[in-house]
Design an enzyme around this catalytic site. Structure first.
Site, mmCIF file in Angstrom:
data_model
loop_
_atom_site.group_PDB
_atom_site.id
_atom_site.type_symbol
_atom_site.label_atom_id
_atom_site.label_comp_id
_atom_site.label_asym_id
_atom_site.label_seq_id
_atom_site.Cartn_x
_atom_site.Cartn_y
_atom_site.Cartn_z
ATOM 1 N N HIS A 1 2.650 3.460 -8.943
ATOM 2 C CA HIS A 1 2.539 2.013 -9.211
ATOM 3 C C HIS A 1 3.779 1.518 -9.965
ATOM 4 O O HIS A 1 4.265 0.422 -9.706
ATOM 5 C CB HIS A 1 1.277 1.723 -10.026
ATOM 6 C CG HIS A 1 0.004 2.047 -9.279
ATOM 7 N ND1 HIS A 1 -0.201 1.671 -7.971
ATOM 8 C CD2 HIS A 1 -1.124 2.703 -9.659
ATOM 9 C CE1 HIS A 1 -1.402 2.093 -7.571
ATOM 10 N NE2 HIS A 1 -1.978 2.721 -8.581
ATOM 11 N N SER B 1 -7.076 -5.838 -5.914
ATOM 12 C CA SER B 1 -8.210 -6.429 -5.196
ATOM 13 C C SER B 1 -9.462 -6.353 -6.068
ATOM 14 O O SER B 1 -9.536 -5.538 -7.002
ATOM 15 C CB SER B 1 -8.447 -5.688 -3.875
ATOM 16 O OG SER B 1 -9.117 -4.469 -4.121
ATOM 17 N N ARG C 1 -5.139 -2.444 8.445
ATOM 18 C CA ARG C 1 -6.308 -3.280 8.152
ATOM 19 C C ARG C 1 -5.917 -4.355 7.150
ATOM 20 O O ARG C 1 -4.865 -4.272 6.514
ATOM 21 C CB ARG C 1 -7.470 -2.423 7.626
ATOM 22 C CG ARG C 1 -7.100 -1.510 6.483
ATOM 23 C CD ARG C 1 -8.326 -0.711 6.004
ATOM 24 N NE ARG C 1 -7.927 0.287 5.026
ATOM 25 C CZ ARG C 1 -7.850 1.597 5.263
ATOM 26 N NH1 ARG C 1 -8.155 2.079 6.446
ATOM 27 N NH2 ARG C 1 -7.470 2.415 4.308
ATOM 28 N N LEU C 2 -6.821 -5.355 6.979
ATOM 29 C CA LEU C 2 -6.500 -6.495 6.112
ATOM 30 C C LEU C 2 -7.082 -6.356 4.709
ATOM 31 O O LEU C 2 -6.680 -7.074 3.786
ATOM 32 C CB LEU C 2 -6.987 -7.806 6.738
ATOM 33 C CG LEU C 2 -6.299 -8.196 8.053
ATOM 34 C CD1 LEU C 2 -6.820 -9.525 8.560
ATOM 35 C CD2 LEU C 2 -4.785 -8.280 7.871
ATOM 36 N N SER C 3 -8.047 -5.458 4.537
ATOM 37 C CA SER C 3 -8.592 -5.156 3.202
ATOM 38 C C SER C 3 -8.954 -6.404 2.393
ATOM 39 O O SER C 3 -8.628 -6.504 1.207
ATOM 40 C CB SER C 3 -7.602 -4.284 2.413
ATOM 41 O OG SER C 3 -7.384 -3.068 3.083
ATOM 42 N N ARG D 1 -0.070 7.620 -2.660
ATOM 43 C CA ARG D 1 0.392 8.725 -1.798
ATOM 44 C C ARG D 1 1.859 9.059 -2.080
ATOM 45 O O ARG D 1 2.258 10.218 -2.070
ATOM 46 C CB ARG D 1 0.190 8.361 -0.318
ATOM 47 C CG ARG D 1 -1.245 8.585 0.139
ATOM 48 C CD ARG D 1 -1.516 7.915 1.463
ATOM 49 N NE ARG D 1 -1.594 6.470 1.312
ATOM 50 C CZ ARG D 1 -1.462 5.608 2.309
ATOM 51 N NH1 ARG D 1 -1.225 6.043 3.523
ATOM 52 N NH2 ARG D 1 -1.574 4.320 2.084
ATOM 53 N N ASN E 1 1.318 3.421 -2.904
ATOM 54 C CA ASN E 1 1.850 3.882 -4.201
ATOM 55 C C ASN E 1 1.288 5.248 -4.577
ATOM 56 O O ASN E 1 2.006 6.127 -5.042
ATOM 57 C CB ASN E 1 1.469 2.898 -5.322
ATOM 58 C CG ASN E 1 2.153 1.560 -5.168
ATOM 59 O OD1 ASN E 1 3.084 1.436 -4.398
ATOM 60 N ND2 ASN E 1 1.678 0.571 -5.904
ATOM 61 N N ASP F 1 0.829 -1.210 0.000
ATOM 62 C CA ASP F 1 0.000 0.000 0.000
ATOM 63 C C ASP F 1 0.865 1.263 0.000
ATOM 64 O O ASP F 1 1.986 1.258 0.510
ATOM 65 C CB ASP F 1 -0.905 -0.020 1.237
ATOM 66 C CG ASP F 1 -2.051 0.984 1.126
ATOM 67 O OD1 ASP F 1 -2.339 1.442 -0.003
ATOM 68 O OD2 ASP F 1 -2.639 1.312 2.163
ATOM 69 N N ASP G 1 -12.056 -5.039 -5.288
ATOM 70 C CA ASP G 1 -12.609 -3.688 -5.136
ATOM 71 C C ASP G 1 -11.844 -2.636 -5.940
ATOM 72 O O ASP G 1 -12.338 -1.526 -6.141
ATOM 73 C CB ASP G 1 -12.629 -3.294 -3.648
ATOM 74 C CG ASP G 1 -13.630 -4.139 -2.870
ATOM 75 O OD1 ASP G 1 -14.750 -4.337 -3.376
ATOM 76 O OD2 ASP G 1 -13.279 -4.618 -1.781
ATOM 77 N N ASN G 2 -10.633 -2.986 -6.375
ATOM 78 C CA ASN G 2 -9.848 -2.021 -7.161
ATOM 79 C C ASN G 2 -10.462 -1.739 -8.540
ATOM 80 O O ASN G 2 -10.069 -0.772 -9.209
ATOM 81 C CB ASN G 2 -8.394 -2.487 -7.339
ATOM 82 C CG ASN G 2 -7.565 -2.384 -6.075
ATOM 83 O OD1 ASN G 2 -6.609 -3.118 -5.890
ATOM 84 N ND2 ASN G 2 -7.915 -1.461 -5.179
HETATM 85 C C1 FPP Z 1 -2.088 0.073 -3.243
HETATM 86 O O1 FPP Z 1 -1.590 1.395 -3.207
HETATM 87 C C2 FPP Z 1 -1.473 -0.628 -4.357
HETATM 88 C C3 FPP Z 1 -2.156 -1.175 -5.384
HETATM 89 C C4 FPP Z 1 -3.621 -1.145 -5.481
HETATM 90 C C5 FPP Z 1 -1.452 -1.828 -6.505
HETATM 91 C C6 FPP Z 1 -0.180 -2.533 -6.189
HETATM 92 C C7 FPP Z 1 0.576 -2.700 -7.456
HETATM 93 C C8 FPP Z 1 1.910 -2.668 -7.596
HETATM 94 C C9 FPP Z 1 2.819 -2.592 -6.450
HETATM 95 C C10 FPP Z 1 2.599 -2.707 -8.936
HETATM 96 C C11 FPP Z 1 2.206 -3.809 -9.847
HETATM 97 C C12 FPP Z 1 2.253 -5.160 -9.255
HETATM 98 C C13 FPP Z 1 3.069 -6.164 -9.673
HETATM 99 C C14 FPP Z 1 2.978 -7.499 -9.015
HETATM 100 C C15 FPP Z 1 4.060 -6.008 -10.730
HETATM 101 P P1 FPP Z 1 -2.615 2.600 -3.392
HETATM 102 O O2 FPP Z 1 -2.660 2.947 -4.821
HETATM 103 O O3 FPP Z 1 -3.934 2.240 -2.789
HETATM 104 O O4 FPP Z 1 -1.888 3.706 -2.553
HETATM 105 P P2 FPP Z 1 -2.592 4.864 -1.716
HETATM 106 O O5 FPP Z 1 -3.248 4.212 -0.535
HETATM 107 O O6 FPP Z 1 -1.439 5.713 -1.333
HETATM 108 O O7 FPP Z 1 -3.569 5.550 -2.627
#
Ligand code: FPP
Length: 238
Positions: free
Chosen positions: A25, A53, A179-181, A12, A10, A8, A55-56
């Site tokens: 990301h 997820s 949290r576990l989301s 921010r 990316n 989590d 939910d994403n």
């Molecule tokens: C959560 O951060 C992260 C994600 C929903 C995506 C995770 C993806 C990667 C790390 C890259 C691609 C994956 C692979 C396996 C190559 P967020 O975007 O919810 O961050 P935030 O809470 O700061 O908004």
């Protein structure tokens, strides 16, 4: 040892730098490389990463497309590297909503590394623990006996997991939230939880090693009474 990571922060990380969320990301994908290497080097048996997820899907269309593009690029570029390191790739989660080219890439990576006997790298995509458990319950309802081991087999099938998923020993979540989301809710029954403030793109091998060191110091009792130096086996209650 099964380590699961909720990657989590990316978005921010990117916002703090005035960059689009997709840049976070992209940077996060580089951390995936580093942590997978570190986990394999440290002899982790199973590493589960929460990449997307269920939910994403609710995120803006451009962000969803960027995440799937990154996933494909990761699988295409890292499958040879995984082969060298005997890492078996397994993408877990729903497959009925994935684009055909994503599905093809997943099947290629899984097929190419199917014989690998080192670490299993599980990447959770379109994953929801609650959905998986509900689907398993629906399958159980068609059978005459209700056994815990059968439920776990159903879970594995529903998730497209290559083996029955071992319980998670250590769950790490970056990004400061606690949290576990909806990630591996069944498998995390006795997981040790480690929440770190660093955003995922800033996470590194050193922080991962620290989490493993902290885990090694925890006393796991599985609901029993601790005896120093001895980890009790879990009670089998059906
Ligand atoms: C959560 O951060 C992260 C994600 C929903 C995506 C995770 C993806 C990667 C790390 C890259 C691609 C994956 C692979 C396996 C190559 P967020 O975007 O919810 O961050 P935030 O809470 O700061 O908004």
């Amino acid at each position: 040892m099964h380590v699961a990571i909720i990657m989590d922060g990316n978005g921010r990380w990117a916002s703090q730098r005035g960059l689009p969320r997709t840049a976070g990301h992209r940077e996060g994908a580089k951390t995936v490389d580093k942590v997978v290497e570190a986990a394999a080097r440290r002899g982790i048996d199973t590493l589960s990463l929460y990449a997307f997820s269920a939910d994403n899907w609710g995120r803006p269309r451009g962000e969803v497309a960027a995440l799937f593009a990154l996933l494909r690029r990761y699988l295409l570029s890292q499958t040879p590297r995984c082969l060298e390191r005997a890492i078996r790739i397994n993408v877990v989660g729903r497959r009925d909503r994935l684009a055909p080219e994503v599905l093809r890439t997943i099947e290629h990576s899984e097929g190419a590394t199917a014989h690998c006997s080192g670490m299993t790298l599980r990447i959770a995509v379109d994953y929801s623990a609650q959905h998986s458990m509900l689907q398993s319950c629906r399958r159980m309802a068609l059978e005459s006996s209700i056994e815990r081991s059968r439920f776990k087999e159903h879970l594995a099938e529903v998730d497209h997991a290559v083996t029955v998923t071992p319980d998670v020993d250590l769950l790490i979540r970056t990004g400061g939230e606690k949290r576990l989301s909806d990630f591996l809710l069944w498998e995390c029954a006795y997981a040790e939880l480690c929440f770190v403030d660093a955003f995922w793109p800033d996470y590194d091998e050193l922080a991962f090693a620290e989490a493993l060191d902290e885990f090694a110091k925890r006393e796991r009792r599985f609901g029993q009474i601790g005896t120093p130096g001895r980890v009790p086996a879990r009670v089998n209650h059906g």
